[in-house]
Design an enzyme around this catalytic site. Structure first.
Site, PDB file in Angstrom:
ATOM      1  N   GLY A  30       0.719  -1.058  -0.014  1.00 56.46           N
ATOM      2  CA  GLY A  30      -0.026  -0.072  -0.010  1.00 56.46           C
ATOM      3  C   GLY A  30       0.882   1.265   0.106  1.00 56.46           C
ATOM      4  N   ALA A  31       0.250   2.373   0.432  1.00 54.23           N
ATOM      5  CA  ALA A  31       0.851   3.571   0.346  1.00 54.23           C
ATOM      6  C   ALA A  31       1.339   3.890  -1.275  1.00 54.23           C
ATOM      7  CB  ALA A  31       2.089   3.925   1.357  1.00 54.23           C
ATOM      8  N   HIS A  36       4.068   1.857  -8.109  1.00 59.45           N
ATOM      9  CA  HIS A  36       2.937   0.940  -8.123  1.00 59.45           C
ATOM     10  C   HIS A  36       2.323   0.935  -9.278  1.00 59.45           C
ATOM     11  CE1 HIS A  36       4.080   1.679  -3.451  1.00 59.45           C
ATOM     12  NE2 HIS A  36       4.235   0.229  -3.816  1.00 59.45           N
ATOM     13  N   SER A 189       7.480   4.561  -0.802  1.00 58.89           N
ATOM     14  CA  SER A 189       6.654   4.954   0.186  1.00 58.89           C
ATOM     15  C   SER A 189       7.407   5.642   1.380  1.00 58.89           C
ATOM     16  CB  SER A 189       5.989   3.772   0.567  1.00 58.89           C
ATOM     17  OG  SER A 189       5.115   3.144  -0.362  1.00 58.89           O
TER      18      SER A 189
END
Ligand code: PAF
Length: 285
Positions: A30-31, A36, A189
């Site tokens: 995530g983040a 990504h 991140s």
């Protein structure tokens, strides 16, 4: 996009996807940033169905690392993935991933030793274990990882070869080139931990690495060049360097001189509260 938090709905969702063709998995914590999203776009080119996992994996964080501080932004991440046309978001709870009694560990020797393996003991066991579980949960035809974590990619490929994985097979584990900010800093991140001044100074890392690569490719002595690179990183505002090495790109063997095969310059350094990693290709002689 369907968001699932438990294994049974995940398997049902992936079975439906598979009817339309190959399935790709992009594992993340995530983040999400553009790095990504680049993985997601590359996944879409290679598969009919795209699954993204978001799981901040406690097993890969050491006792004094940033597990609690690691950014968790599921609503924001979910909106970004929806906009990319992702089919399934797999966001397991810690209990779903590691139910009571969970007692297994995957440890990959060799490529996981040294570099981040030395400065983050147990980290790659945690990565290999969760990635093996993610592969078994989703059974993707192809999986995509960022090349920024070069050693991680080597560990995952070694695991897939050693354990005869078929979904995905080792050669369907794809590395995607690091996405960089305009000034050259690799997207991460953890860049979010930096103050404005630290963020501006962090460019010293890719700048010093590029200069070192030009020197090595020009025939300069490797140990002396690495020492000059480290001095450049520290004088640029980093407070310490965990490692700065030239390695064989495939088996990660340490190199004291330029070789005839593909090489990688690999660095981890600390600035403010963040530990940043980066790696770049070095052309063979
Ligand atoms: O690279 C990451 O974000 C993580 O290490 C991964 C591969 C998702 C495993 O938790």
């Amino acid at each position: 996009m369907q968001t699932v938090h438990a294994l049974d709905p995940l398997r049902n969702a992936v079975s439906r996807l598979r009817e339309a063709g190959p399935v790709a998995l992009v594992p993340t914590m995530g983040a999400l940033h553009d790095g990504h999203l680049t993985l997601v776009r590359e996944a879409r080119k290679r598969a009919a169905g795209v699954v993204v996992s978001i799981f901040v994996n406690p097993l890969q964080f050491g006792a004094n690392e940033d597990l609690d501080a690691y950014p968790r932004q599921l609503a924001r991440d979910s909106a970004l993935l929806e906009a990319e046309g992702v089919d399934v978001l797999w966001a397991p709870t810690v209990e779903a991933m590691y139910p009571a009694g969970f007692a297994s560990n995957i440890s990959v020797a060799g490529v996981s030793e040294g570099l981040c393996g030395a400065s983050r003991p147990g980290h790659f066991d945690g990565v290999a274990t969760v990635v093996c579980k993610l592969f078994n949960q989703v059974m993707p035809d192809v999986a995509l990882f960022g090349e920024k974590d070069w050693q991680q990619l080597a560990v995952i490929r070694r695991m897939a070869r050693d354990l005869d994985l078929t979904r995905p097979a080792a050669d369907a584990i794809l590395g995607v080139a690091t996405v960089r900010e305009a000034d050259g800093l690799a997207m991460s991140s953890r860049n979010a931990y930096l103050s404005a001044d630290e963020r501006a100074a962090a460019v010293a890392l890719p700048t010093a690495m590029r200069a070192a690569i030009a020197a090595i490719e020009g025939g300069a002595d490797v140990p002396a060049t690495l020492a000059r690179m480290q001095a450049g990183i520290l004088s640029g505002g980093f407070r310490s360097i965990d490692y700065a090495e030239l390695r064989d790109a495939d088996d990660l063997a340490p190199l004291a001189a330029r070789s005839e095969g593909p090489m990688r310059l690999i660095v981890a350094a600390r600035i403010g509260p963040a530990r940043l990693i980066d790696n770049m290709a070095v052309n063979p002689s």
